[in-house]
Design an enzyme around this catalytic site. Structure first.
Site, mmCIF file in Angstrom:
data_model
loop_
_atom_site.group_PDB
_atom_site.id
_atom_site.type_symbol
_atom_site.label_atom_id
_atom_site.label_comp_id
_atom_site.label_asym_id
_atom_site.label_seq_id
_atom_site.Cartn_x
_atom_site.Cartn_y
_atom_site.Cartn_z
ATOM 1 N N GLU A 197 1.123 -1.486 0.370
ATOM 2 C CA GLU A 197 0.606 -0.207 0.466
ATOM 3 C C GLU A 197 0.883 1.071 -0.099
ATOM 4 O O GLU A 197 1.879 0.735 1.197
ATOM 5 C CB GLU A 197 -0.942 -0.117 1.067
ATOM 6 C CG GLU A 197 -1.870 0.522 1.206
ATOM 7 C CD GLU A 197 -2.955 -0.277 -0.041
ATOM 8 O OE1 GLU A 197 -3.458 0.001 -0.820
ATOM 9 O OE2 GLU A 197 -3.885 -1.326 0.840
ATOM 10 N N THR A 201 2.551 1.954 -2.142
ATOM 11 C CA THR A 201 4.036 1.477 -2.657
ATOM 12 C C THR A 201 3.895 1.947 -4.270
ATOM 13 O O THR A 201 4.679 2.346 -4.835
ATOM 14 C CB THR A 201 4.851 -0.095 -2.695
ATOM 15 O OG1 THR A 201 3.481 -0.220 -3.195
ATOM 16 C CG2 THR A 201 4.626 0.022 -1.488
ATOM 17 N N ASP A 202 2.618 2.168 -4.895
ATOM 18 C CA ASP A 202 3.070 2.633 -6.778
ATOM 19 C C ASP A 202 3.627 3.891 -6.644
ATOM 20 O O ASP A 202 3.968 3.486 -7.960
ATOM 21 C CB ASP A 202 1.490 1.651 -7.173
ATOM 22 C CG ASP A 202 0.619 2.695 -6.602
ATOM 23 O OD1 ASP A 202 0.548 3.576 -5.317
ATOM 24 O OD2 ASP A 202 -1.023 2.622 -6.957
ATOM 25 N N SER A 255 -27.519 2.315 -13.018
ATOM 26 C CA SER A 255 -28.726 1.092 -11.328
ATOM 27 C C SER A 255 -28.429 2.236 -11.222
ATOM 28 O O SER A 255 -29.109 1.962 -9.439
ATOM 29 C CB SER A 255 -28.023 -0.146 -11.930
ATOM 30 O OG SER A 255 -26.474 -0.150 -11.291
ATOM 31 N N LEU A 314 -12.510 0.459 -2.851
ATOM 32 C CA LEU A 314 -12.642 -1.000 -3.952
ATOM 33 C C LEU A 314 -12.222 -0.223 -5.610
ATOM 34 O O LEU A 314 -12.462 -1.543 -5.702
ATOM 35 C CB LEU A 314 -13.809 -1.979 -3.960
ATOM 36 C CG LEU A 314 -14.393 -2.456 -2.519
ATOM 37 C CD1 LEU A 314 -15.912 -3.392 -2.171
ATOM 38 C CD2 LEU A 314 -12.976 -3.415 -1.586
ATOM 39 N N SER A 361 -14.133 4.130 -8.689
ATOM 40 C CA SER A 361 -13.946 4.848 -9.882
ATOM 41 C C SER A 361 -12.988 4.291 -11.147
ATOM 42 O O SER A 361 -13.054 5.329 -12.401
ATOM 43 C CB SER A 361 -13.305 6.536 -10.288
ATOM 44 O OG SER A 361 -11.894 6.145 -8.739
ATOM 45 N N GLU A 373 -8.431 10.128 -14.144
ATOM 46 C CA GLU A 373 -8.814 10.486 -13.229
ATOM 47 C C GLU A 373 -8.209 11.055 -12.389
ATOM 48 O O GLU A 373 -8.305 12.428 -11.459
ATOM 49 C CB GLU A 373 -8.634 9.408 -12.266
ATOM 50 C CG GLU A 373 -9.590 7.951 -12.899
ATOM 51 C CD GLU A 373 -9.511 7.207 -12.236
ATOM 52 O OE1 GLU A 373 -9.650 6.388 -10.646
ATOM 53 O OE2 GLU A 373 -9.125 5.607 -12.554
ATOM 54 N N ASP A 390 -4.581 0.641 -9.613
ATOM 55 C CA ASP A 390 -6.094 0.348 -9.424
ATOM 56 C C ASP A 390 -6.533 0.264 -10.906
ATOM 57 O O ASP A 390 -7.355 -0.834 -11.493
ATOM 58 C CB ASP A 390 -7.181 1.799 -9.458
ATOM 59 C CG ASP A 390 -6.149 2.120 -7.459
ATOM 60 O OD1 ASP A 390 -6.007 1.228 -6.677
ATOM 61 O OD2 ASP A 390 -6.731 3.284 -7.391
ATOM 62 N N TYR A 434 -3.096 12.653 0.328
ATOM 63 C CA TYR A 434 -2.620 11.537 -0.602
ATOM 64 C C TYR A 434 -1.208 12.328 -1.560
ATOM 65 O O TYR A 434 -0.386 12.182 -1.074
ATOM 66 C CB TYR A 434 -3.749 10.867 -1.611
ATOM 67 C CG TYR A 434 -3.180 9.959 -2.246
ATOM 68 C CD1 TYR A 434 -4.039 9.078 -2.114
ATOM 69 C CD2 TYR A 434 -2.196 10.116 -3.564
ATOM 70 C CE1 TYR A 434 -2.960 7.503 -2.446
ATOM 71 C CE2 TYR A 434 -2.368 8.940 -4.561
ATOM 72 C CZ TYR A 434 -1.980 7.854 -3.682
ATOM 73 O OH TYR A 434 -1.809 7.268 -4.688
HETATM 74 C C1 GLA Z 1 -5.531 4.637 -3.947
HETATM 75 C C2 GLA Z 1 -4.529 4.804 -5.372
HETATM 76 C C3 GLA Z 1 -3.584 3.964 -5.819
HETATM 77 C C4 GLA Z 1 -2.704 3.345 -4.575
HETATM 78 C C5 GLA Z 1 -3.185 3.854 -3.090
HETATM 79 C C6 GLA Z 1 -2.918 2.665 -1.833
HETATM 80 O O1 GLA Z 1 -6.156 3.293 -3.851
HETATM 81 O O2 GLA Z 1 -5.841 4.949 -6.468
HETATM 82 O O3 GLA Z 1 -2.618 4.366 -6.566
HETATM 83 O O4 GLA Z 1 -1.734 4.100 -4.074
HETATM 84 O O5 GLA Z 1 -4.216 4.088 -2.808
HETATM 85 O O6 GLA Z 1 -2.091 1.612 -2.100
#
Ligand code: GLA
Length: 339
Positions: free
Chosen positions: A15, A17-18, A49, A104, A107, A135, A147, A196
């Protein structure tokens, strides 16, 4: 008639880390967003829906996507504007993901599903990168690629080890006897842009001091005098190591160890990265103390949202919040049939 589907995702470990080219281990869910309709007509007309109002816009959109009404259509308007798409699309959106605030990635699923429905020849990496850029433009959150790449790369029955530096995806089978639970914390997730983006900026600041976090060691943090930055780095560096440890624990079928790694991940997110909340911490503690649960942690961006827990098969939770037994499913797809 075009039908596209894009799944949501739950991240098992890896988490925050991306966006430093790190490692993540999400799985695409069997739940997601389906868009069906047909191209043409010069308008964007979509019903949903989960929403009562219909979105009906003349293309090209006059003015900013952020002024579009109903508000849920702003995302879609952003997609259409970024693509310069003027042909028109008339269709409907159906979601099996719970509405908003669960963490989850609904978006991303929506963006990917709409991009697929509107057409265009893109490989998986291009599709994921375009969805991420759209996004970011629409929300101001400079998120990583996890995501969108999970949504386009899902493999039935598998988690996905993603190297966010090379974008290589290695499907990783989940062992027998493991139930993956996704449990809402009770606190809607608000991925506050400032928080963030601030974490991302901290990582970037650290990288100017010690080089790429992906290659850094905990010893390298000794050179950093700012205590808060050191904690942020400690999370990212130890989290990359936890992804490797988790892949090994799952391959060995060592579920107690896998559960412990989840617990360590949660503590690191809460103490070092400071993206948890008291409500999320309380849910993590409650789940971890539940018989049959190996471990639990916050999943996704944080500040509310959902937790992921590893459990023995068939465990039932006695909680008021929404929860599911998640199944790893295939990635996004599109098909067309004559009208
Ligand atoms: C959100 C971001 C992802 C990632 C996570 C944390 O979901 O959209 O790219 O950085 O937070 O791991």
């Amino acid at each position: 008639m075009i039908t596209s589907f894009a799944p949501g995702r739950v991240n098992l470990i890896g988490e925050h880390t991306d966006y430093t080219g790190g490692l993540v281990l999400p799985m695409a869910l069997t739940m997601g967003i389906t868009v069906s309709g047909s191209v043409g007509g010069g308008r964007l007309t979509l019903s949903s829906s989960q929403q009562s109002e219909v979105l009906d816009l003349v293309l090209p959109i006059d003015g900013s996507a952020s002024a579009v009404d109903p508000p849920w259509g702003r995302y879609l308007a952003a997609v259409v504007s970024s693509l310069d798409f003027t042909e028109g699309f008339d269709g409907s959106i159906d979601s099996t993901l719970p509405a908003g605030g669960t963490g989850l990635s609904s978006s991303s699923a929506l963006t990917v599903a709409v991009l697929l429905a509107l057409g265009g020849d893109r490989d998986r990496h291009e599709l994921a990168q375009l969805a991420r850029d759209i996004e970011a433009e629409a929300t101001g959150v400079r998120s990583g690629i996890m995501d969108q790449l999970s949504s386009v790369s899902g493999v039935d029955g598998h988690a996905l080890l993603i190297d966010c530096r090379t974008l290589d995806v290695t499907p990783t089978p989940l062992p027998e006897g493991l139930d993956v639970l996704v449990v809402h914390s009770g606190q809607p997730r608000i991925l506050a842009d400032s928080e963030y983006n601030e974490r991302r900026a901290s990582c970037e600041a650290l990288e100017t001091m010690i080089g790429p976090l992906r290659d850094a060691t905990l010893d390298d943090l000794g050179q950093v005098s700012d205590e808060r930055l050191r904690s942020r780095g400690r999370h990212v560096i130890s989290e990359n190591a936890r992804v490797h440890a988790m892949v090994d624990a799952l391959a060995a079928g060592d579920l107690p160890l896998a559960g412990e790694i989840l617990g360590e991940g949660h503590r690191s997110l809460a103490d070092d990265y400071e993206v948890s909340t008291p409500i999320v911490d309380a849910q993590a503690a409650k789940l971890s103390a539940t018989p049959g649960i190996y471990g639990a942690r916050l999943t996704g961006g944080g500040f509310g949202g959902s937790l992921v827990a590893f459990a023995e098969p068939g465990v039932e939770l006695d909680i008021d919040e929404w929860w599911i037994r998640a199944e790893p499913g295939p990635g996004a797809s599109v098909s067309s049939t004559p009208d």
